[in-house]
Design an enzyme around this catalytic site. Structure first.
Site, PDB file in Angstrom:
ATOM      1  N   GLY A  81       0.566  -5.069   0.803  1.00 28.57           N
ATOM      2  CA  GLY A  81      -0.603  -5.123  -0.082  1.00 28.57           C
ATOM      3  C   GLY A  81      -0.283  -5.765  -1.422  1.00 28.57           C
ATOM      4  N   GLU A 130       4.467  -5.191   7.134  1.00 27.82           N
ATOM      5  CA  GLU A 130       3.720  -4.125   7.824  1.00 27.82           C
ATOM      6  C   GLU A 130       4.175  -3.914   9.259  1.00 27.82           C
ATOM      7  OE1 GLU A 130       2.397  -6.506   5.904  1.00 27.82           O
ATOM      8  OE2 GLU A 130       0.822  -5.679   4.628  1.00 27.82           O
ATOM      9  N   ALA A 147       0.855  -1.185   0.000  1.00 23.66           N
ATOM     10  CA  ALA A 147       0.000   0.000   0.000  1.00 23.66           C
ATOM     11  C   ALA A 147       0.887   1.230   0.000  1.00 23.66           C
ATOM     12  CB  ALA A 147      -0.890  -0.026   1.233  1.00 23.66           C
ATOM     13  N   GLU A 200      -0.654  -9.308  -0.863  1.00 21.91           N
ATOM     14  CA  GLU A 200      -2.095  -9.576  -0.682  1.00 21.91           C
ATOM     15  C   GLU A 200      -2.833  -9.590  -2.016  1.00 21.91           C
ATOM     16  OE1 GLU A 200      -2.418  -6.427   2.244  1.00 21.91           O
ATOM     17  OE2 GLU A 200      -3.043  -7.895   3.743  1.00 21.91           O
TER      18      GLU A 200
END
Ligand code: CO8
Length: 258
Positions: free
Chosen positions: A109, A132, A65, A112
């Site tokens: 992300g 993260e 992200a 993911e």
């Protein structure tokens, strides 16, 4: 429609979404996720498309992200706008098959997103991780859940608690990726695989995907029952008649139910 953060191409029945924010290692900003949603809607509704490929650059699939975009969000904003969940889940709801072709970093992300695809083909340069924890947060788009289902508790826990990256070979050994290929061959191999799927019976491909996915949502007994209903349903298709007749007659099938 022109996109700023992705490239959308269509070729031989395959829709290719290339994540394209080279200056930020394809960091997944809100605009990129919105664009990916629009592209997926387009590909899902296009009858000429039978398989979708999500890929990045040679150096990076996606480095997670966009940290700069989210760093100052308050709890009220994150919770109020349902940050991450909204839009991100679109990929995992795709009915047509989606392949992730990963070279370089697939972090946070990015990992993911790859795990929301139906399977991952990795270049030998690929690196997967959920870092993260090292920036004061935890995975927010299914990382703790999907990674655990792929690789088991012990390795998922280690990766999520330390932020360590694993290379392509380890990821294949652990069951995260379907196959590893030399980096120079990744795009060609991914296209070949996607073309193969796009060339099969469309409804049967959707049924196979639905049946495998059910394994993650239900008990073995219920999953097997679900599979059997879909198996029976294939006998209502012209394509099942054609596929089996073609085998018996030693010829290539000509699929009808596209
Ligand atoms: N967000 C924003 N910008 C980034 C990101 C990122 N995730 N990753 C890299 N960039 C930017 C860098 O800031 C840099 O920009 P600039 O040139 O303007 O300084 C540029 O990309 C190049 O990066 P580096 O110079 O750091 O490149 P290196 O080759 O030295 O390092 C790494 C590559 C190791 C990948 C490094 O960039 C890195 O560690 N990136 C961050 C990885 C990370 O922590 N990812 C997890 C983010 S959090 C997350 O994904 C939460 C998920 C929540 C749910 C999912 C919804 C999105």
């Amino acid at each position: 429609m022109t996109f700023e953060n992705i490239i959308l191409e269509k070729q031989d029945g395959v829709g290719v979404i290339t994540l394209h924010r080279p200056k930020a290692l394809n960091a997944l900003c809100a605009a990129l996720i919105d664009e990916m949603g629009i592209a997926l809607d387009d590909l899902e509704s296009d009858d000429a498309i039978g398989c979708i490929l999500v890929t990045g650059s040679e150096k990076t699939f996606a480095a997670g992200a966009d940290i700069k975009e989210m760093k100052d969000k308050t709890f009220q904003q994150a919770y109020g706008e349902d940050f991450i969940t909204k839009g991100w889940e679109r990929l995992s709801q795709t009915r047509k098959p989606v392949i992730a072709a990963v070279a370089g970093y697939a972090l946070g992300g990015g990992c993911e997103i790859a795990m929301m695809c139906d399977f991952i083909l990795a270049a030998d340069t690929a690196k997967f991780g959920q870092p993260e924890i090292t920036i004061g947060t935890i995975p927010g788009s299914g990382g703790t859940q999907r990674l655990t289902r792929f690789v088991g508790k012990s390795k998922a826990m280690e990766l999520c608690l330390t932020g360590r990256m694993m290379d392509a070979e380890e990821a294949e050994r652990a069951g995260l990726v379907a196959r590893v290929v030399p980096a120079a061959e990744l795009q060609e191999e991914a296209m070949k695989t996607a073309r193969k799927i796009a060339g099969l019976s469309r409804p049967v491909v959707l049924m196979a995907k639905e049946a495998v996915n059910r394994a993650f949502e239900t008990t073995l007994a219920e999953g097997v029952k679900f599979e059997r209903r879909l198996f029976h349903a294939t006998f209502a298709l012209e394509d099942q008649k054609e596929g089996m007749a073609a085998f018996a007659e030693k010829r290539a099938p000509a699929w009808k139910n596209r």
